[in-house]
Write an enzyme that holds these catalytic residues in place. Structure first.
Site, PDB file in Angstrom:
ATOM      1  N   ASP A  81      36.552  34.854  88.207  1.00  0.00           N
ATOM      2  CA  ASP A  81      35.254  35.350  88.647  1.00  0.00           C
ATOM      3  C   ASP A  81      35.451  36.567  89.562  1.00  0.00           C
ATOM      4  OD1 ASP A  81      32.482  35.163  88.908  1.00  0.00           O
ATOM      5  OD2 ASP A  81      32.602  33.889  90.680  1.00  0.00           O
ATOM      6  N   ASP A 103      35.129  43.201  87.737  1.00  0.00           N
ATOM      7  CA  ASP A 103      33.911  43.598  88.439  1.00  0.00           C
ATOM      8  C   ASP A 103      34.083  45.008  89.003  1.00  0.00           C
ATOM      9  OD1 ASP A 103      31.765  44.027  90.053  1.00  0.00           O
ATOM     10  OD2 ASP A 103      32.003  42.206  91.251  1.00  0.00           O
ATOM     11  N   HIS A 208      24.644  36.280  87.359  1.00  0.00           N
ATOM     12  CA  HIS A 208      25.343  35.854  88.583  1.00  0.00           C
ATOM     13  C   HIS A 208      24.302  35.497  89.640  1.00  0.00           C
ATOM     14  CE1 HIS A 208      29.670  37.117  88.054  1.00  0.00           C
ATOM     15  NE2 HIS A 208      29.109  37.487  86.911  1.00  0.00           N
ATOM     16  N   SER A 211      22.234  30.348  91.752  1.00  0.00           N
ATOM     17  CA  SER A 211      22.017  29.011  92.319  1.00  0.00           C
ATOM     18  C   SER A 211      20.554  28.827  92.661  1.00  0.00           C
ATOM     19  CB  SER A 211      22.883  28.820  93.565  1.00  0.00           C
ATOM     20  OG  SER A 211      24.184  28.397  93.200  1.00  0.00           O
ATOM     21  N   ASN A 252      25.998  31.618  86.346  1.00  0.00           N
ATOM     22  CA  ASN A 252      26.983  31.244  87.367  1.00  0.00           C
ATOM     23  C   ASN A 252      26.378  30.414  88.493  1.00  0.00           C
ATOM     24  OD1 ASN A 252      28.569  32.933  85.883  1.00  0.00           O
ATOM     25  ND2 ASN A 252      29.117  34.290  87.579  1.00  0.00           N
ATOM     26  N   ASP A 254      27.743  28.652  92.158  1.00  0.00           N
ATOM     27  CA  ASP A 254      28.749  28.351  93.174  1.00  0.00           C
ATOM     28  C   ASP A 254      28.070  27.740  94.405  1.00  0.00           C
ATOM     29  OD1 ASP A 254      30.758  28.300  95.035  1.00  0.00           O
ATOM     30  OD2 ASP A 254      31.384  30.358  94.792  1.00  0.00           O
TER      31      ASP A 254
HETATM   32  P1  13P Z   1      25.554  31.734  93.604  1.00  0.00           P
HETATM   33  O1  13P Z   1      25.985  32.204  94.956  1.00  0.00           O
HETATM   34  O2  13P Z   1      24.074  31.933  93.421  1.00  0.00           O
HETATM   35  O3  13P Z   1      25.972  30.338  93.308  1.00  0.00           O
HETATM   36  O4  13P Z   1      26.251  32.687  92.523  1.00  0.00           O
HETATM   37  C1  13P Z   1      27.580  32.442  92.163  1.00  0.00           C
HETATM   38  C2  13P Z   1      28.153  33.529  91.326  1.00  0.00           C
HETATM   39  O5  13P Z   1      27.503  34.423  90.841  1.00  0.00           O
HETATM   40  C3  13P Z   1      29.606  33.445  91.090  1.00  0.00           C
HETATM   41  O6  13P Z   1      30.079  34.584  90.424  1.00  0.00           O
HETATM   42  O1  G3H Z   2      30.194  35.173  93.019  1.00  0.00           O
HETATM   43  C1  G3H Z   2      30.925  34.944  93.886  1.00  0.00           C
HETATM   44  C2  G3H Z   2      31.412  33.690  94.440  1.00  0.00           C
HETATM   45  O2  G3H Z   2      30.364  32.802  94.672  1.00  0.00           O
HETATM   46  C3  G3H Z   2      32.166  34.058  95.676  1.00  0.00           C
HETATM   47  O3  G3H Z   2      33.071  33.116  95.929  1.00  0.00           O
HETATM   48  O4  G3H Z   2      33.463  32.964  98.395  1.00  0.00           O
HETATM   49  O5  G3H Z   2      35.174  32.243  96.722  1.00  0.00           O
HETATM   50  O6  G3H Z   2      34.708  34.702  97.061  1.00  0.00           O
HETATM   51  P1  G3H Z   2      34.177  33.288  97.117  1.00  0.00           P
HETATM   52 ZN    ZN Z   3      29.007  36.383  90.949  1.00  0.00          ZN
END
Ligand code: 13P
Ligand code: G3H
Ligand code: ZN
Length: 307
Positions: A81, A103, A208, A211, A252, A254
């Site tokens: 990522d 990226d 991206h 969430s 995505n 995270d």
């Molecule tokens: P969120 O912070 O919205 O979960 O996005 C995660 C993301 O885009 C990871 O590449």
């Molecule tokens: O899109 C990006 C991730 O959510 C960032 O993750 O805090 O591990 O760099 P990181």
């Molecule tokens: Zn991202």
């Protein structure tokens, strides 16, 4: 025979669903994502950021992934990522990742093309997928940062994809990384998305910063000693529309995993002050994240049963 990522992107188009790309940072988060996908019988990408790669170490990442695949026998794909350089993408390809993101979104259009093309030429020789990004997302998260939203320009998308040969393209339509996505109205630019789809109809698109920041986790975190006042995410109905009615085939996630994890840990530790065994709250967190992943797969990404 396990189906490939290429198969899934085609199947997403054919059947109107999308793949979740869930970030993991340790054994617990990877296990939770797999448990969730097992519940919903879903394929998924499991992603590591550069930060997560150096936190776990590349050999741990690869071993954890291989163990997860062997244990769960699910179509999961290892994805890098936000790779920021040719070198880190090459490292991921050499390690055996299924897919890498280069990226170059903070570079000029020309430099983004140049860098992406170089990664594509290396990765494709080894059969590895390449995701690129055009446009910049708002928000700040470790190494991923940008000051303001710069929506993807639909007109340059075609030139970009044609010149780079990337397999998928991350687009900026109003989402942002992290837990604070909107100050006022929650809005995504579906009009821009439609224009992009017109320009590059055969390119799978990626969202991206997607969430949904479930308020139940924000409330628990705030109640048990944290402070996440004002945290807000992308409404699930927007994501469901993007997943089933547009060319967004990878979404995505995270932040939601971090929130479910922290809410569970904070609550358990506060309510059990004598506990000094991290396995107890970790077990609860794995269950919480797994349920969340399964629900997202079923209700938002609509990919339940697609293994
Ligand atoms: P969120 O912070 O919205 O979960 O996005 C995660 C993301 O885009 C990871 O590449
Ligand atoms: O899109 C990006 C991730 O959510 C960032 O993750 O805090 O591990 O760099 P990181
Ligand atoms: Zn991202």
């Amino acid at each position: 025979m396990m189906k490939t990522l290429k198969y899934y992107f085609k199947d997403c188009k054919k059947n109107g669903y999308c793949l979740g790309a869930y970030n993991f940072i340790n054994m617990e988060t990877l296990k939770a994502i797999c448990e969730g996908c097992k519940k919903s019988q879903s394929p998924a990408l499991v992603s590591v950021s550069e930060g997560a790669l150096s936190y776990m170490g590349e050999n741990f990442v690869k071993s954890l992934f291989d163990s997860a695949k062997k244990t769960y026998k699910l179509p999961i794909f290892l994805h890098l990522d936000h790779g920021k350089s040719y070198e880190v993408c090459k490292k991921a390809v050499d390690l055996g990742f299924d897919s890498v993101m280069i990226d170059g979104s903070s570079l000029s259009f020309e430099d983004n093309i140049k860098l992406t093309k170089k990664v594509v030429s290396y990765a494709h020789k080894k059969g590895v997928f390449v995701e690129a990004e055009l446009g910049v997302l708002a928000g700040v998260e470790d190494t991923v940062s940008a000051e303001k939203n710069i929506y993807t320009d639909p007109k340059s998308a075609e030139e970009f994809v044609e010149k780079t040969g990337c397999d998928t393209l991350a687009v900026a339509i109003g989402t942002s990384h992290g837990a604070y996505k909107f100050k006022g109205e929650q809005k995504l630019r579906f009009d821009i998305l439609k224009q992009i789809e017109k320009e590059i109809p055969s390119t799978p698109l990626v969202l991206h910063g997607a969430s949904s920041v479930p308020q139940k986790y924000v409330e628990t975190i705030n109640e048990y000693g944290g402070d996440m006042t004002g945290a807000v995410g992308i409404p699930e109905k927007f994501l469901a529309t993007a997943a089933s009615k547009h060319h967004i085939y990878k979404i995505n996630c995270d932040t939601d995993i971090r929130l479910a994890y922290m809410a569970t840990l904070r609550k358990h530790l506060k309510e059990n002050p004598k506990n000094f065994d991290i396995r107890k709250p970790n077990t609860l967190a794995i269950e919480e994240i797994a349920n969340m992943v399964a629900e997202k797969n079923k209700k938002v990404f609509k990919n339940s049963g697609r293994i």
